[in-house]
Design a protein around this motif. Structure first.
Motif, PDB file in Angstrom:
ATOM      1  N   THR A  20      50.399  38.465  41.454  1.00  0.00           N
ATOM      2  CA  THR A  20      50.953  39.073  42.658  1.00  0.00           C
ATOM      3  C   THR A  20      49.805  39.549  43.527  1.00  0.00           C
ATOM      4  N   PHE A  21      50.080  39.737  44.812  1.00  0.00           N
ATOM      5  CA  PHE A  21      49.040  40.160  45.766  1.00  0.00           C
ATOM      6  C   PHE A  21      49.293  41.610  46.154  1.00  0.00           C
ATOM      7  N   ASN A  22      48.275  42.471  46.002  1.00  0.00           N
ATOM      8  CA  ASN A  22      48.443  43.905  46.273  1.00  0.00           C
ATOM      9  C   ASN A  22      47.983  44.312  47.670  1.00  0.00           C
ATOM     10  N   GLY A  23      47.740  43.323  48.533  1.00  0.00           N
ATOM     11  CA  GLY A  23      47.250  43.610  49.877  1.00  0.00           C
ATOM     12  C   GLY A  23      45.769  43.358  50.036  1.00  0.00           C
ATOM     13  N   GLU A  24      45.032  43.370  48.911  1.00  0.00           N
ATOM     14  CA  GLU A  24      43.590  43.115  48.942  1.00  0.00           C
ATOM     15  C   GLU A  24      43.178  41.989  47.990  1.00  0.00           C
ATOM     16  N   ASN A  25      43.723  42.020  46.771  1.00  0.00           N
ATOM     17  CA  ASN A  25      43.324  41.047  45.748  1.00  0.00           C
ATOM     18  C   ASN A  25      44.551  40.504  45.024  1.00  0.00           C
ATOM     19  N   TRP A  26      44.346  39.339  44.397  1.00  0.00           N
ATOM     20  CA  TRP A  26      45.357  38.782  43.511  1.00  0.00           C
ATOM     21  C   TRP A  26      45.219  39.434  42.143  1.00  0.00           C
ATOM     22  N   LEU A  27      46.353  39.878  41.596  1.00  0.00           N
ATOM     23  CA  LEU A  27      46.383  40.477  40.269  1.00  0.00           C
ATOM     24  C   LEU A  27      47.097  39.512  39.323  1.00  0.00           C
ATOM     25  N   TYR A  28      46.430  39.190  38.199  1.00  0.00           N
ATOM     26  CA  TYR A  28      46.968  38.217  37.252  1.00  0.00           C
ATOM     27  C   TYR A  28      47.482  38.937  36.011  1.00  0.00           C
ATOM     28  N   PHE A  29      48.604  38.432  35.458  1.00  0.00           N
ATOM     29  CA  PHE A  29      49.247  39.082  34.319  1.00  0.00           C
ATOM     30  C   PHE A  29      49.640  38.055  33.264  1.00  0.00           C
ATOM     31  N   ASN A  30      49.463  38.458  32.010  1.00  0.00           N
ATOM     32  CA  ASN A  30      49.925  37.649  30.887  1.00  0.00           C
ATOM     33  C   ASN A  30      51.446  37.795  30.798  1.00  0.00           C
ATOM     34  N   PRO A  31      52.221  36.713  30.866  1.00  0.00           N
ATOM     35  CA  PRO A  31      53.682  36.828  30.890  1.00  0.00           C
ATOM     36  C   PRO A  31      54.293  37.277  29.569  1.00  0.00           C
ATOM     37  N   GLU A  32      53.507  37.340  28.513  1.00  0.00           N
ATOM     38  CA  GLU A  32      54.036  37.756  27.216  1.00  0.00           C
ATOM     39  C   GLU A  32      53.684  39.195  26.866  1.00  0.00           C
ATOM     40  N   THR A  33      52.555  39.684  27.390  1.00  0.00           N
ATOM     41  CA  THR A  33      52.122  41.041  27.038  1.00  0.00           C
ATOM     42  C   THR A  33      52.075  41.982  28.234  1.00  0.00           C
ATOM     43  N   GLY A  34      52.023  41.439  29.448  1.00  0.00           N
ATOM     44  CA  GLY A  34      51.884  42.273  30.629  1.00  0.00           C
ATOM     45  C   GLY A  34      50.455  42.700  30.882  1.00  0.00           C
ATOM     46  N   GLU A  35      49.515  42.229  30.052  1.00  0.00           N
ATOM     47  CA  GLU A  35      48.098  42.576  30.229  1.00  0.00           C
ATOM     48  C   GLU A  35      47.582  42.005  31.537  1.00  0.00           C
ATOM     49  N   GLN A  36      46.841  42.840  32.272  1.00  0.00           N
ATOM     50  CA  GLN A  36      46.375  42.444  33.600  1.00  0.00           C
ATOM     51  C   GLN A  36      44.950  41.886  33.520  1.00  0.00           C
ATOM     52  N   GLY A  37      44.684  40.829  34.289  1.00  0.00           N
ATOM     53  CA  GLY A  37      43.343  40.247  34.349  1.00  0.00           C
ATOM     54  C   GLY A  37      43.297  38.858  33.758  1.00  0.00           C
ATOM     55  N   LEU A  38      42.894  37.880  34.570  1.00  0.00           N
ATOM     56  CA  LEU A  38      42.778  36.503  34.112  1.00  0.00           C
ATOM     57  C   LEU A  38      41.439  36.330  33.393  1.00  0.00           C
ATOM     58  N   PRO A  39      41.426  35.834  32.145  1.00  0.00           N
ATOM     59  CA  PRO A  39      40.155  35.649  31.417  1.00  0.00           C
ATOM     60  C   PRO A  39      39.213  34.712  32.170  1.00  0.00           C
ATOM     61  N   ASN A  40      37.921  34.882  31.906  1.00  0.00           N
ATOM     62  CA  ASN A  40      36.910  34.094  32.613  1.00  0.00           C
ATOM     63  C   ASN A  40      36.920  32.619  32.251  1.00  0.00           C
ATOM     64  N   ASP A  41      37.532  32.293  31.111  1.00  0.00           N
ATOM     65  CA  ASP A  41      37.511  30.891  30.680  1.00  0.00           C
ATOM     66  C   ASP A  41      38.751  30.124  31.125  1.00  0.00           C
ATOM     67  N   ARG A  42      39.477  30.641  32.108  1.00  0.00           N
ATOM     68  CA  ARG A  42      40.671  29.960  32.601  1.00  0.00           C
ATOM     69  C   ARG A  42      40.386  29.299  33.951  1.00  0.00           C
ATOM     70  N   VAL A  43      40.851  28.071  34.086  1.00  0.00           N
ATOM     71  CA  VAL A  43      40.769  27.336  35.343  1.00  0.00           C
ATOM     72  C   VAL A  43      42.191  27.169  35.870  1.00  0.00           C
ATOM     73  N   ILE A  44      42.441  27.634  37.077  1.00  0.00           N
ATOM     74  CA  ILE A  44      43.771  27.485  37.671  1.00  0.00           C
ATOM     75  C   ILE A  44      44.002  26.020  38.031  1.00  0.00           C
ATOM     76  N   TRP A  45      45.085  25.448  37.514  1.00  0.00           N
ATOM     77  CA  TRP A  45      45.389  24.040  37.775  1.00  0.00           C
ATOM     78  C   TRP A  45      46.341  23.896  38.955  1.00  0.00           C
ATOM     79  N   TRP A  46      47.417  24.680  38.941  1.00  0.00           N
ATOM     80  CA  TRP A  46      48.323  24.701  40.098  1.00  0.00           C
ATOM     81  C   TRP A  46      49.189  25.946  40.048  1.00  0.00           C
ATOM     82  N   THR A  47      49.779  26.299  41.179  1.00  0.00           N
ATOM     83  CA  THR A  47      50.664  27.461  41.275  1.00  0.00           C
ATOM     84  C   THR A  47      52.047  27.001  41.743  1.00  0.00           C
TER      85      THR A  47
END
Length: 507
Positions: A228-255
């Motif tokens: 989700t976008f908070n007005g300044e940055n995109w915030l990423y969440f794990n859909p199973e735990t709710g933990e915030q922050g996309l790990p550094n080893d992830r490459v976004i393929w599509w949205t």
């Protein structure tokens, strides 16, 4: 005098600070490797697309491919197919490749290959997103259950980040009766993301599905994340735990909610991801990187010069290092040499002849040249004719040595021609004058001192790691200039003078 000292101190401080700051910027901000042997990770990602083509029907296979505005730099992107047309289009922040063919039959295999690296990715322009959305339609028992879940979520959250995280945690609590009702017996990750999206839409909080690939040497399927976008940055969440922050080893393929592939004219489409990791020299990697990345520093450094010019500058840029060695040996050590630059130029010649052979050739040519100079002195010639004769003699001597070296199979002797003839001539002239004015003993000391200084300068100037560092970070020369300026005010004893006046210390 005091103002002069202050001026010098300020100048030294300015030069040293500037050199340190520029070098630190290149290392820590631009990410330029400190050593030539430093390597960086390369990731090769293969997406293998397989499907059964329907006979006598045009085939169109569409697949999402990663956007190019991420924290990784794409070094190579390949679309491998047999008799298929290929096109890449952009839509709603995504990139999609389309393979098309007029006729195809049987099992079909297509490949998409991507080579990525993290270094030199630089800062990408921030992509903005929506901060408000309309509610999704919901009625009846589902609406009551959704409102019942949202009430404690609102109470336990303070901002968008905590609101989304709390929503995901509530949706994953399958013991809650309201959650059970909304899930309808489907507890898959995708369905939980759908329910979280429904709850957040009622609160007018935008939510996007993000499909990622993990950089790991194994086969895998895309992994779902929410953002989700908070007005300044995109915030990423794990859909199973709710933990915030996309790990550094992830490459976004599509949205988005669309599937990875869309097939017309076929069936049973399947995509298999294979990844493997390798390493590459970091500087070579920078040259391969896109010019739009921060690796563009190469265009404004010595690496931006033609290759032949680079090789010349790799020699030239080490001259200040040699001069620094001579400065320390003379001003601190008290070593006597034929000036400052003559030993450095001789050290440069040693790069081609190598040290041992170079010293032998230098000694032989200088000794024979001094003999000729001594003979010419008896003829009472003026300086210019005398230098001309010595220079011609040096050229003839170099040619003779090269010829005999070649006949004897000593190819190293051919490099004697690289000795600066004028330097040798002036060295012979200055040594002969020193001999006349100060005696043969002093001339011998000066000659030996020159050889020692040239040998030490050659040893330091020939260190590959130091050559790479100075060539890559030329701002360190500003630090050397600051040190040289500081040495210019040194008025203390030299090392050799401490030995000379040792008797006074005893008294």
């Amino acid at each position: 005098m005091r103002s002069l000292n202050l001026h010098l101190k300020v100048l030294i401080t300015l030069l040293v600070s500037l050199g340190v700051l520029i070098t630190a910027y290149q290392i820590f901000i631009l990410g330029i490797p400190v050593t030539e042997d430093e390597t960086d990770d390369l990731w090769n990602i293969d997406a293998k697309v397989e499907f059964q083509a329907s006979p006598s029907v045009p085939v169109k296979m569409q697949m999402f491919v990663p956007p190019l505005n991420q924290d990784y730099v794409s070094l190579n992107e390949s679309f491998i197919s047999n008799n298929y047309g290929v096109s890449v289009n952009r839509a709603e922040g995504n990139r999609k490749v389309t393979w098309s063919a007029r006729r195809a039959s049987g099992k079909q295999t297509l490949y998409y290959r991507l080579v990525l690296t993290k270094r030199y990715s630089g800062e990408k322009p921030k992509e903005k997103g929506p901060i408000f959305r309309d509610s999704l339609p919901v009625e009846g028992a589902e609406k009551i259950a959704a409102e019942a879940l949202l009430a404690p979520i609102r109470q336990h959250s303070a901002d968008v980040e905590t609101f989304v995280s709390e929503t995901i945690k509530r949706v994953n609590n399958e013991k809650d009766d309201n959650v059970k009702l909304l899930l309808g017996g489907d507890s898959s990750v995708g369905n939980k993301a759908k329910i979280a999206d429904l709850l957040l839409s009622i609160a007018h909080v935008p939510l996007q599905r993000v499909h990622t690939v993990r950089l790991a040497s194994e086969q895998q399927t895309p992994e779902l994340w929410l953002r989700t976008f908070n007005g300044e940055n995109w915030l990423y969440f794990n859909p199973e735990t709710g933990e915030q922050g996309l790990p550094n080893d992830r490459v976004i393929w599509w949205t988005g909610d669309e599937p990875l592939v869309n097939l017309d004219g076929g069936k049973k489409a399947q995509v298999t991801f294979s990844l493997n990791n390798s390493e590459m020299n970091a500087i070579h990697l920078a040259k391969l990187s896109d010019a739009n990345t921060s690796a563009g520093f190469l265009e404004y450094s010595l690496y931006g010069l033609p290759l032949q010019t680079q090789q010349t500058y790799q020699i030239m840029i080490m001259i200040p290092i040699g001069v620094l060695v001579i400065l320390i040996l003379r001003n601190l050590g008290g070593l006597q040499t034929l000036g400052t630059f003559t030993p450095v130029l001789i050290a440069l010649a040693f790069r081609e002849t190598q040290l041992g052979f170079g010293i032998a050739l230098f000694t032989l040519i200088t000794a024979l040249g001094l003999s000729l100079r001594s003979y010419l002195e008896h003829l009472k010639l003026q300086m210019l004719p005398r230098l001309s004769v010595v220079l011609t003699f040096v050229v003839v001597l170099i040619a003779v040595i090269s010829l005999f070296s070649h006949k004897l199979g000593l190819e190293r002797g051919l490099s004697v021609a690289l000795f600066p003839m004028v330097i040798l001539t002036m060295t012979i002239e200055r040594l002969s004058i020193t001999w006349e004015e100060r005696g043969g003993n002093h001339a011998f000391k000066v000659a030996v001192g020159t050889i020692i200084a040239a040998s030490l300068a050659h040893a330091l100037m020939s260190i590959p790691e130091l050559t790479y560092f100075v060539f890559t970070f030329p701002a360190v020369l500003l630090i050397l200039v600051g040190f040289m300026l500081a040495m210019g005010r040194y008025r203390g004893y030299r090392l050799t003078e401490l030995f000379r006046f040792k008797a006074f210390l005893k008294d």
